[in-house]
Design an enzyme around this catalytic site. Structure first.
Site, PDB file in Angstrom:
ATOM      1  NE  ARG A 230     -10.570  43.619 -38.478  1.00 11.96           N
ATOM      2  CZ  ARG A 230     -11.737  43.521 -39.116  1.00 11.96           C
ATOM      3  NH1 ARG A 230     -12.383  42.366 -39.132  1.00 11.96           N
ATOM      4  NH2 ARG A 230     -12.238  44.553 -39.756  1.00 11.96           N
ATOM      5  CG  ASP A 254     -14.485  34.261 -41.163  1.00  6.27           C
ATOM      6  OD1 ASP A 254     -14.215  33.558 -42.158  1.00  6.27           O
ATOM      7  OD2 ASP A 254     -15.024  35.383 -41.247  1.00  6.27           O
ATOM      8  CG  HIS A 291     -11.816  38.336 -42.827  1.00  9.69           C
ATOM      9  ND1 HIS A 291     -10.858  39.150 -42.243  1.00  9.69           N
ATOM     10  CD2 HIS A 291     -13.012  38.903 -42.511  1.00  9.69           C
ATOM     11  CE1 HIS A 291     -11.461  40.148 -41.617  1.00  9.69           C
ATOM     12  NE2 HIS A 291     -12.763  40.015 -41.762  1.00  9.69           N
TER      13      HIS A 291
HETATM   14  P1  NAD Z   1     -19.756  47.111 -32.916  1.00  6.77           P
HETATM   15  O1  NAD Z   1     -18.927  48.337 -32.856  1.00  6.77           O
HETATM   16  O2  NAD Z   1     -21.232  47.233 -33.157  1.00  6.77           O
HETATM   17  O3  NAD Z   1     -19.583  46.290 -31.558  1.00  6.77           O
HETATM   18  C1  NAD Z   1     -18.361  46.049 -30.943  1.00  6.77           C
HETATM   19  C2  NAD Z   1     -18.624  45.893 -29.452  1.00  6.77           C
HETATM   20  O4  NAD Z   1     -17.407  45.497 -28.827  1.00  6.77           O
HETATM   21  C3  NAD Z   1     -19.098  47.193 -28.786  1.00  6.77           C
HETATM   22  O5  NAD Z   1     -20.273  46.974 -28.051  1.00  6.77           O
HETATM   23  C4  NAD Z   1     -17.927  47.545 -27.892  1.00  6.77           C
HETATM   24  O6  NAD Z   1     -18.344  48.210 -26.689  1.00  6.77           O
HETATM   25  C5  NAD Z   1     -17.352  46.191 -27.605  1.00  6.77           C
HETATM   26  N1  NAD Z   1     -16.007  46.241 -27.066  1.00  6.77           N
HETATM   27  C6  NAD Z   1     -15.058  47.214 -27.186  1.00  6.77           C
HETATM   28  N2  NAD Z   1     -13.985  46.904 -26.463  1.00  6.77           N
HETATM   29  C7  NAD Z   1     -14.248  45.712 -25.870  1.00  6.77           C
HETATM   30  C8  NAD Z   1     -13.512  44.879 -24.968  1.00  6.77           C
HETATM   31  N3  NAD Z   1     -12.308  45.245 -24.537  1.00  6.77           N
HETATM   32  N4  NAD Z   1     -14.076  43.723 -24.574  1.00  6.77           N
HETATM   33  C9  NAD Z   1     -15.315  43.371 -24.986  1.00  6.77           C
HETATM   34  N5  NAD Z   1     -16.056  44.123 -25.797  1.00  6.77           N
HETATM   35  C10 NAD Z   1     -15.520  45.280 -26.257  1.00  6.77           C
HETATM   36  O7  NAD Z   1     -19.086  46.185 -33.998  1.00  6.77           O
HETATM   37  P2  NAD Z   1     -19.745  44.954 -34.775  1.00  6.77           P
HETATM   38  O8  NAD Z   1     -20.378  45.445 -36.024  1.00  6.77           O
HETATM   39  O9  NAD Z   1     -20.540  44.133 -33.833  1.00  6.77           O
HETATM   40  O10 NAD Z   1     -18.438  44.160 -35.224  1.00  6.77           O
HETATM   41  C11 NAD Z   1     -17.620  43.500 -34.286  1.00  6.77           C
HETATM   42  C12 NAD Z   1     -16.324  43.069 -34.967  1.00  6.77           C
HETATM   43  O11 NAD Z   1     -16.619  42.080 -35.934  1.00  6.77           O
HETATM   44  C13 NAD Z   1     -15.661  44.195 -35.791  1.00  6.77           C
HETATM   45  O12 NAD Z   1     -14.829  44.989 -34.972  1.00  6.77           O
HETATM   46  C14 NAD Z   1     -14.873  43.425 -36.806  1.00  6.77           C
HETATM   47  O13 NAD Z   1     -13.572  43.197 -36.277  1.00  6.77           O
HETATM   48  C15 NAD Z   1     -15.581  42.088 -36.904  1.00  6.77           C
HETATM   49  N6  NAD Z   1     -16.180  41.851 -38.237  1.00  6.77           N
HETATM   50  C16 NAD Z   1     -15.854  40.712 -38.887  1.00  6.77           C
HETATM   51  C17 NAD Z   1     -16.417  40.431 -40.116  1.00  6.77           C
HETATM   52  C18 NAD Z   1     -16.119  39.138 -40.852  1.00  6.77           C
HETATM   53  O14 NAD Z   1     -16.364  39.048 -42.052  1.00  6.77           O
HETATM   54  N7  NAD Z   1     -15.615  38.109 -40.194  1.00  6.77           N
HETATM   55  C19 NAD Z   1     -17.286  41.352 -40.701  1.00  6.77           C
HETATM   56  C20 NAD Z   1     -17.618  42.522 -39.990  1.00  6.77           C
HETATM   57  C21 NAD Z   1     -17.049  42.762 -38.759  1.00  6.77           C
END
Ligand code: NAD
Length: 331
Positions: A230, A254, A291
């Site tokens: 994000r 991205d 994105h």
């Molecule tokens: P997920 O919920 O499986 O994993 C997120 C991880 O981050 C968890 O293990 C959580 O414990 C950890 N986390 C929480 N707070 C934290 C902190 N302060 N420091 C470090 N780690 C922390 O989510 P995911 O499916 O792996 O997705 C991750 C992120 O990717 C999403 O939140 C979204 O913002 C982003 N995303 C981007 C796209 C894109 O097109 N660019 C697509 C999907 C998701």
């Protein structure tokens, strides 16, 4: 169920249109983004369907509630764009928690490889028969130290990819996972030791501006930074200041703090009023994409399938396994 589908692009219809018909849903595809000006278009619908650059704030929740809209169907995993607390006891929020973590992790790697080996520049050069290599020198990834922040679904997929490149992977997550081929370290240690840092944590009150002038100061000179999570994880002005000082070897973004209204739109004929975005574009070692980490056929199909399954569960009183509750909100 009647669904007002905001922010429609032609590629959204590829799967939503046929699958929606199979379920017998009446989906009205609206091009406009969902915001305060367009929320009234939801009148007469049972649910709205939105994506990452739409938003629903507390005022809009009240408006939707008055219009008797029962659900917000998120076509995304993230829900930081919806006031979940304001929706409690009024409107059900359903999301797609996972569609293709590999799609995003593979894209993060693509950004890293591109910004490191400058293939985007080489492509333009050779098209004009400029076969010079000046300015195109990269670095090996082999045996470099890579810091992965956030070891959820996408972070873990990234770790698998990075191990294929025989890098040494450090990681940080407040909720560590056992059995990963990576070494958990403190955030400070990760910043200090990494040659490359890739962000895979969600946007929360703890992670907003995680990358700022203080944390950048801890990083190695020449570090590479990739953000597919994000935009708000990075303090953009601090990043620009550090870029001007030559701190980064390369940066792949991205996502961007102020992407709403710009990303996913063709702005090529417009005057860009966002000075930070314009400034970032001028750095030869910054690569910005719109994105699109999620944007694969597999992921788009999975998003449509789960979004419509969520709607079906709601309509038929089945368990709402993908409901977003106020207890999940950290921002
Ligand atoms: P997920 O919920 O499986 O994993 C997120 C991880 O981050 C968890 O293990 C959580 O414990 C950890 N986390 C929480 N707070 C934290 C902190 N302060 N420091 C470090 N780690 C922390 O989510 P995911 O499916 O792996 O997705 C991750 C992120 O990717 C999403 O939140 C979204 O913002 C982003 N995303 C981007 C796209 C894109 O097109 N660019 C697509 C999907 C998701």
């Amino acid at each position: 169920m009647k669904i007002a589908f905001y922010g429609t692009k032609s590629y959204d219809k590829i799967w939503f249109e046929p699958m929606g018909k199979e379920y017998g849903f009446d989906i009205h595809f609206i091009e406009a983004a969902c915001n305060r000006e367009t929320v009234f278009m939801a009148k007469g619908y049972d649910a709205i369907c939105i994506f990452v650059n739409d938003y629903v704030d507390a005022e809009m929740i009240d408006a939707l509630y008055e219009m008797k809209v029962k659900a917000i169907l998120l076509r995304s995993a993230g829900f930081n764009n919806v006031d979940v607390k304001a929706a409690e006891d009024k409107i059900v929020i359903l999301r797609v928690p996972s569609y293709s973590p590999e799609a995003v992790a593979e894209f993060a790697m693509a950004l890293l490889l591109t910004v490191n080996r400058l293939t985007h520049k080489a492509y333009n050069r050779t098209r004009e028969f400029n076969m010079s290599l000046n300015g195109l020198m990269g670095t090996d990834l082999y045996e470099k130290t890579v810091g992965v922040i956030g070891t959820g679904k996408i972070g873990q997929a990234m770790i698998r990819i990075l191990n294929g490149f025989q890098t040494h992977v450090l990681c940080y997550d407040p909720y560590p996972v056992e059995g990963l081929e990576a070494e958990y370290v403190s955030l400070d240690e990760l910043f200090k030791s990494s040659d490359i840092i890739s962000l895979h944590c969600p946007l929360t009150k703890d992670t907003r501006h995680l990358i700022n002038k203080d944390t950048i100061a801890k990083m190695k000179k020449g570090v590479y930074l990739v953000n597919t999570s994000r935009g708000d994880l990075i303090h953009t002005e601090d990043l620009i200041d550090a870029m001007l000082e030559g701190k980064f070897g390369g940066v792949g973004l991205d996502v961007y703090e102020e992407e709403e209204g710009v990303f996913y739109e063709d702005k090529s004929g417009d005057i860009i009023t966002d000075d930070n975005l314009a400034r970032l574009m001028t750095f030869p070692n910054v690569l910005i994409t719109s994105h699109m980490g999620f944007f694969t056929k597999e992921a788009m199909q999975a998003i449509a399938k789960v979004t419509l399954e969520n709607a079906y569960a709601l309509e038929n009183g089945l368990p709402l396994v993908n409901q977003v509750g106020a207890e999940m909100v950290q921002v």
